[in-house]
Design a protein around this motif. Structure first.
Motif, PDB file in Angstrom:
ATOM      1  N   GLN A   1      26.746  22.220  85.363  1.00  0.00           N
ATOM      2  CA  GLN A   1      27.906  22.706  84.626  1.00  0.00           C
ATOM      3  C   GLN A   1      27.676  22.646  83.115  1.00  0.00           C
ATOM      4  O   GLN A   1      27.993  23.591  82.390  1.00  0.00           O
ATOM      5  N   GLN A   2      27.103  21.537  82.641  1.00  0.00           N
ATOM      6  CA  GLN A   2      26.898  21.381  81.204  1.00  0.00           C
ATOM      7  C   GLN A   2      25.856  22.373  80.675  1.00  0.00           C
ATOM      8  O   GLN A   2      26.005  22.941  79.586  1.00  0.00           O
ATOM      9  N   THR A   3      24.798  22.596  81.452  1.00  0.00           N
ATOM     10  CA  THR A   3      23.738  23.489  80.988  1.00  0.00           C
ATOM     11  C   THR A   3      24.193  24.942  80.969  1.00  0.00           C
ATOM     12  O   THR A   3      23.920  25.683  80.015  1.00  0.00           O
ATOM     13  N   LEU A   4      24.902  25.371  82.012  1.00  0.00           N
ATOM     14  CA  LEU A   4      25.365  26.755  82.054  1.00  0.00           C
ATOM     15  C   LEU A   4      26.373  27.048  80.953  1.00  0.00           C
ATOM     16  O   LEU A   4      26.538  28.210  80.550  1.00  0.00           O
TER      17      LEU A   4
ATOM     18  N   ASP B   1      22.353  33.259  90.864  1.00  0.00           N
ATOM     19  CA  ASP B   1      23.356  32.960  91.886  1.00  0.00           C
ATOM     20  C   ASP B   1      22.901  31.838  92.822  1.00  0.00           C
ATOM     21  O   ASP B   1      23.714  31.019  93.253  1.00  0.00           O
ATOM     22  N   GLU B   2      21.600  31.802  93.147  1.00  0.00           N
ATOM     23  CA  GLU B   2      21.092  30.708  93.973  1.00  0.00           C
ATOM     24  C   GLU B   2      21.231  29.379  93.247  1.00  0.00           C
ATOM     25  O   GLU B   2      21.653  28.371  93.829  1.00  0.00           O
TER      26      GLU B   2
ATOM     27  N   ASP C   1      24.411  37.587  82.625  1.00  0.00           N
ATOM     28  CA  ASP C   1      24.912  36.809  83.750  1.00  0.00           C
ATOM     29  C   ASP C   1      25.486  35.473  83.291  1.00  0.00           C
ATOM     30  O   ASP C   1      25.719  34.581  84.097  1.00  0.00           O
ATOM     31  N   ALA C   2      25.713  35.312  81.984  1.00  0.00           N
ATOM     32  CA  ALA C   2      26.239  34.055  81.454  1.00  0.00           C
ATOM     33  C   ALA C   2      27.573  33.720  82.102  1.00  0.00           C
ATOM     34  O   ALA C   2      28.395  34.590  82.391  1.00  0.00           O
TER      35      ALA C   2
ATOM     36  N   VAL D   1      32.571  31.551  87.257  1.00  0.00           N
ATOM     37  CA  VAL D   1      33.333  32.456  86.410  1.00  0.00           C
ATOM     38  C   VAL D   1      32.379  33.023  85.370  1.00  0.00           C
ATOM     39  O   VAL D   1      31.855  32.278  84.529  1.00  0.00           O
ATOM     40  N   HIS D   2      32.120  34.321  85.441  1.00  0.00           N
ATOM     41  CA  HIS D   2      31.226  34.959  84.481  1.00  0.00           C
ATOM     42  C   HIS D   2      31.949  35.152  83.151  1.00  0.00           C
ATOM     43  O   HIS D   2      33.157  35.421  83.108  1.00  0.00           O
ATOM     44  N   ALA D   3      31.191  35.054  82.073  1.00  0.00           N
ATOM     45  CA  ALA D   3      31.762  35.232  80.739  1.00  0.00           C
ATOM     46  C   ALA D   3      32.396  36.611  80.589  1.00  0.00           C
ATOM     47  O   ALA D   3      33.426  36.760  79.917  1.00  0.00           O
ATOM     48  N   ARG D   4      31.808  37.615  81.219  1.00  0.00           N
ATOM     49  CA  ARG D   4      32.340  38.968  81.104  1.00  0.00           C
ATOM     50  C   ARG D   4      33.691  39.125  81.801  1.00  0.00           C
ATOM     51  O   ARG D   4      34.388  40.121  81.590  1.00  0.00           O
ATOM     52  N   ASP D   5      34.048  38.143  82.649  1.00  0.00           N
ATOM     53  CA  ASP D   5      35.317  38.205  83.379  1.00  0.00           C
ATOM     54  C   ASP D   5      36.405  37.342  82.753  1.00  0.00           C
ATOM     55  O   ASP D   5      37.430  37.072  83.386  1.00  0.00           O
ATOM     56  N   VAL D   6      36.167  36.874  81.534  1.00  0.00           N
ATOM     57  CA  VAL D   6      37.164  36.066  80.835  1.00  0.00           C
ATOM     58  C   VAL D   6      37.587  36.798  79.561  1.00  0.00           C
ATOM     59  O   VAL D   6      36.747  37.123  78.716  1.00  0.00           O
TER      60      VAL D   6
END
Length: 385
Positions: free
Chosen positions: A246-249, A222-223, A261-262, A306-311
């Motif tokens: 953005q690209q790395t995440l 998160d940090e 946490d992806a 936006v977490h992957a688990r929330d999509v």
């Protein structure tokens, strides 16, 4: 070097040194290559980092983040090392160059502020500033005090400060050495959640208002998502990935680094406020999302995660759903997740990357393959700031 001399050395932060020794290092940016070995651990990194903004050194405990930072500071001397900061060479082992720590124009913020207990806040700050000749000072006293919000603390002794206040003073002291590079070694690790949330806005102000590159060590996703522009992911002393945040995440070949946490980080502009429903629209390439009412004025920038688990994914737009945020996107990649029952799906929503974590069963039943258009339904948005 003893702990006491290390802190004193870091506080000194003397003048920058000599001209570059190689033409290819004279350009801007940070070039760092270090190779060293201890019993049971070896660091072997080769970094090309931007010369401004915040670069996060991210990874699990023992991945080599702090060792790498200490090499940058000159507190560890890699036998095979190269370091150039915006055209200034601080180490080049091939040419016998090694600038000692006290001659590197850098500031260092440790996990603990390590203020002098017998000096007031003001005198602690003066200790950092007085080591730099007035003609070489790039950060003004008033600027540092105002940025960190410590004007009301100047007459206090360190023992009367909270953990967050001590760390803000420590950061201000580092800034008053007018560094060309600011190193921060997990500066929030010793703070509880309340104190972390207290200090994060000040770190964001440093990012927005000062043109000093920052290397920020953290193992907290998160940090990193909130503060970083650039990310270096380390594992067992080696670079697993480096690039823009953005690209790395959004990479799917690194799921074990981010575990469950992806997710992605999206930069947006505040759009309209809906006072009737107490909502705010955030606009970005590829669409918009509605979030709880924000205080920022239209046009201001905000970062959200936006977490992957929330999509979740659908092949047609679903009407009559409580999920109001849905974006039309194209499937770009499918990869294994951290459990055999799930997969990660990388999406492109007209230039904005998203990741969805769905079951393999859903993948097959919906016929989701690379190139297919789908609706990405966003169940939750985490505002960063």
């Amino acid at each position: 070097m003893t702990a006491g001399s290390e802190i004193d050395t870091m506080a000194a932060m003397a003048e920058s040194f000599a001209p570059a020794v190689a033409d290819d290092l004279a350009s801007g940016g940070i070039r760092a290559r270090f190779r060293l070995a201890y019993a049971g651990f070896a660091l072997d990194v080769d970094l090309a980092l931007p010369g401004r903004g915040v670069t996060a050194l991210f990874g699990h405990s023992g991945s080599g983040k702090t060792t790498c930072l200490r090499c940058v500071a000159g507190l560890e001397r890699a036998g095979d090392g190269l370091l150039a900061v915006n055209g200034e060479v601080w180490q080049d082992s091939a040419h016998g160059v090694f600038v000692p720590t006290h001659k590197r124009a850098l500031g260092y913020v440790f996990q603990e502020a390590s203020l002098f207990p017998h000096l007031t806040v003001k005198r602690n700050l003066e200790f950092g500033q007085k080591r730099i000749p007035a003609a070489h000072r790039r950060v003004a006293w008033d600027q540092a005090v105002e940025l960190l919000g410590i004007g009301h603390l100047l007459d206090r002794m360190p023992e009367r400060l909270s953990g967050g206040e001590r760390q803000r003073v420590g950061i201000a002291r580092a800034l008053l050495t007018s560094p060309r590079l600011l190193l921060m070694d997990e500066p929030l690790a010793a703070l509880d959640l309340k104190r972390k949330n207290e200090i994060l806005p000040y770190l964001e102000r440093l990012h927005d208002e000062l043109d000093i590159p920052v290397l920020y060590v953290s193992h907290a996703p998160d940090e990193v998502a909130r503060l970083a522009d650039h990310v270096v992911l380390l594992d067992q002393g080696r670079v697993v990935a480096q690039g823009g945040l953005q690209q790395t995440l959004a990479r799917l070949d690194l799921p074990t680094a981010f575990s469950d946490d992806a997710g992605v980080v999206i930069e947006a502009l505040v759009g309209e406020h809906d006072d009737a429903y107490h909502l705010t629209r955030l606009d970005f390439p590829g669409g918009d999302v509605l979030v709880a009412r924000r205080p920022e004025a239209p046009g201001q920038r905000l970062r959200f995660r936006v977490h992957a688990r929330d999509v979740s994914l659908a092949t047609t737009r679903i009407e009559g759903s409580s999920i109001t945020n849905a974006l039309l996107a194209t499937v770009q990649e499918v990869a294994a997740a951290d459990t055999p029952a799930h997969v990660l799906v990388r999406l492109d929503a007209s230039g904005t990357a998203l990741i969805a974590r769905i079951t393999r069963r859903s993948l097959d039943q919906l016929g989701i393959v690379v190139g297919r258009k789908v609706w990405a339904q966003i169940k939750a948005v985490a505002l960063l700031g």
